[in-house]
Design a protein around this motif. Sequence first.
Motif, PDB file in Angstrom:
ATOM      1  N   ILE B  24       0.848  -1.191   0.000  1.00  0.00           N
ATOM      2  CA  ILE B  24       0.000   0.000   0.000  1.00  0.00           C
ATOM      3  C   ILE B  24       0.887   1.246   0.000  1.00  0.00           C
ATOM      4  N   ASN B  84      -7.671  -7.070   8.882  1.00  0.00           N
ATOM      5  CA  ASN B  84      -7.586  -6.845   7.441  1.00  0.00           C
ATOM      6  C   ASN B  84      -7.224  -5.396   7.144  1.00  0.00           C
ATOM      7  N   LEU B  85      -6.494  -5.217   6.066  1.00  0.00           N
ATOM      8  CA  LEU B  85      -6.189  -3.876   5.586  1.00  0.00           C
ATOM      9  C   LEU B  85      -6.071  -3.952   4.066  1.00  0.00           C
ATOM     10  N   LEU B  86      -6.952  -3.227   3.389  1.00  0.00           N
ATOM     11  CA  LEU B  86      -6.980  -3.260   1.924  1.00  0.00           C
ATOM     12  C   LEU B  86      -6.765  -1.857   1.378  1.00  0.00           C
ATOM     13  N   GLY B  87      -5.923  -1.759   0.351  1.00  0.00           N
ATOM     14  CA  GLY B  87      -5.730  -0.458  -0.268  1.00  0.00           C
ATOM     15  C   GLY B  87      -4.573  -0.476  -1.233  1.00  0.00           C
ATOM     16  N   PRO B  88      -4.192   0.632  -1.806  1.00  0.00           N
ATOM     17  CA  PRO B  88      -4.894   1.911  -1.721  1.00  0.00           C
ATOM     18  C   PRO B  88      -6.147   1.887  -2.597  1.00  0.00           C
ATOM     19  N   LEU B  89      -7.229   2.484  -2.120  1.00  0.00           N
ATOM     20  CA  LEU B  89      -8.491   2.459  -2.840  1.00  0.00           C
ATOM     21  C   LEU B  89      -8.868   3.859  -3.312  1.00  0.00           C
TER      22      LEU B  89
END
Lengths: 466, 279
Positions: B24, B84-89
């Motif tokens: 990210i 959880n960690l999702l990105g970059p969005l």
Amino acid sequence: MTDDINKRIMPEREADNRIKDFEEVALGISTEQAVAEAKRCIQCKKPFCVKGCPVEIDIPAFILEIAKGNFDAAAKKLKEKNALPAICGRVCPQEDQCEKVCILGKKGTPIRIGYLERFAADWERTQKTGDQRPETRDRPPDAPKMAVVGSGPAGLTCASELARKGYAVSLFESLHLPGGVLSYGIPEFRLPKEIVRLEVEYIQSLGVDLQLDVLVGKTITIQQLFDEGYKSVFLGAGAGLPRFMRVPGENLKGVYSANEFLVRVNLMKGYKFPEYMTPVKIGKKVAVIGAGNVAMDAARCSLRLGADEVTIVYRRTEKEMPARIEEIERAKEEGIKFVLLNAPTEVFGDENGWVKEMECLKMELGEPDSSGRRRPVPIEGSEYKIQVDTIIVAIGQTPNPLIPHADPRIKTEKWGGVIVDDKGMSSIPGVFSGGDLVRGAATVISAMGDGKQAAIAMDAWVNSPK
Amino acid sequence: MPKLLHKEKLADNITLIKVAAPRIAKNAQPGQFVVLRVSDKGERVPLTIAETDPAKGEVTIIFQKVGATTKVLDTMKVGDELVNLLGPLGAPAHIKKLGTVVVIGGGVGIAEILPAIKAYRAVGNKVITIIGARCTDLLILKDKIEKESDELHIITDDGSCGRKGFVSDILKEMIEGNVKMDLVFAVGPVPMMEVISNITKPLNLKTIVSLNPIMLDATGMCGVCRVIVGGHTKFGCVDGPEFDGHLVDFVDLKNRLSTYKTEEKQAEEHVCKILGVKI
């Protein structure tokens, strides 16, 4: 058994009982039923059923094992061609595929191949005799790296096939759970998530490295995948973009896309709020727009969440409904109402911005359109209003545009589908695609077929001189 | 799972964390955000990326304790892991050289303007920054923002720091004083962004706002974040979060943001009961 292919003979829970929870509806056939059914198979020398199966399961062979009482061997036979048999045994439209072309169907009832597939897969899982592994090539320490994007049916199949060919496979999933539509879309009562979890675990056990929370195109680009040493990429990101009706009032509170509603219910377990932290709101009177499997799922979830009255609103007639007949029947048994030949034209809200009414226009059927189905034609002046407090729009999904947007080298059709050649390769050399991202919303099994064909093509691509 | 590397209290209700997330950190651009979960049963919550350190593989997130997830997040310690960690969005900001850019941050929105200030300045714009909060205790990142901006105006509702009033008062004065402005970029509470857009619209002074609609998957799949922009439905998570403030339907946005008001309270009560903390 019976003469009607659509007659359900699998034991299932009574409608009154099953609408009270999200537990599985269909219970599976007994050992006796399975053996008796398997013995009806005449073991064709040139079996049509195999041709009717997108992943080419050796259907007569697995059925013969069931007939002989070798249920583990039957499971192993299935897994030679299909890494997700317990899932396919539940959600495949066999009546349109293998069973449709079964020779016994010409004069009587085709073999219930789907029931038998589920039986063998469930037997293996519940008897815990050790999982039946098909032949798998050992992975050399310097095995080439392959990237599979999306852990739905296409990606899971592609990843497992590549792993069995000896590649080092990374499977990237953007959500916090694997399975794609199997996890976020199809409800627990039709496909228990424990089964999805176990079949994904099996694929991991073949050596597939599953990486959650990776949105390819954002977290890592396709080019970065190649830079990191991946030799070929499969894109199986699915058809995740919801279609809306584009009528006034569609943004009012209480109007969901089917995707939002099902994600809240299935992936986030909103029906267990607040233990699970994501809420899902359901009204007393729910209208579900559309009549595909997703619409049936949304309607039946609404009922289980406590709605008093759930109505499917569809602009054609029952004959044109895209949902599986057994799902339509189950929905009816559970008390879902069907308002056919009707299309919403406007949504009205109350003073707080919540949905309170929907205006519909009555339709009649005209000439067939490009889909071959008779086109609905509005009856002028037939508008009327119905009282609703929740609307779920289930009129289809289109391919997820995120990856093509992130990498404009990927050519797409006007409607969003990724363009591939006859080997499944996209406009970027070495990047393959399949499933709903290419086809638009289709079936689990056709996506699996694509994943499998892509794995074969990726293997050939990596080994071809460049 | 992404580990918490650093934690710092910026204000009474506002916390800064640094998280290990190399991919990210490498790919994030100004304007983008992450989605995180704090437990197996947790909701997916979008939070703006305040800063990144690609070399160290770190991502900085600043959040206000306003709901169940941020309450839990605030109890986490350095060394703990996010589930959880999702990105970059989201779409990256369109950063161009325009001349003078006025960057406005209100409340926790101040954290979100920092990457924009740096990016606009890096391509050669003069950046005039206006920050505002209810009171001095809630005014965050003052020194950092002062360092990054060409000019800084501070204003608080109660006058406990800088002037007394709202960020929009300063913008109005700048307009009256014929200060040359080529772009306004505003992040903060929805009413603030609405007021600012309404001020600049008659002047045809281009105004970008960063919206915070309700999100779920945040990858373009569910449509809960839909906003009306120029009469068209856009998805906040993939088409946004930045939009032309003159085209945003703020009434619709405010209405949709209130969808789960009751449930948000309920979730917070549930979480606080488990954590044994006060709401």
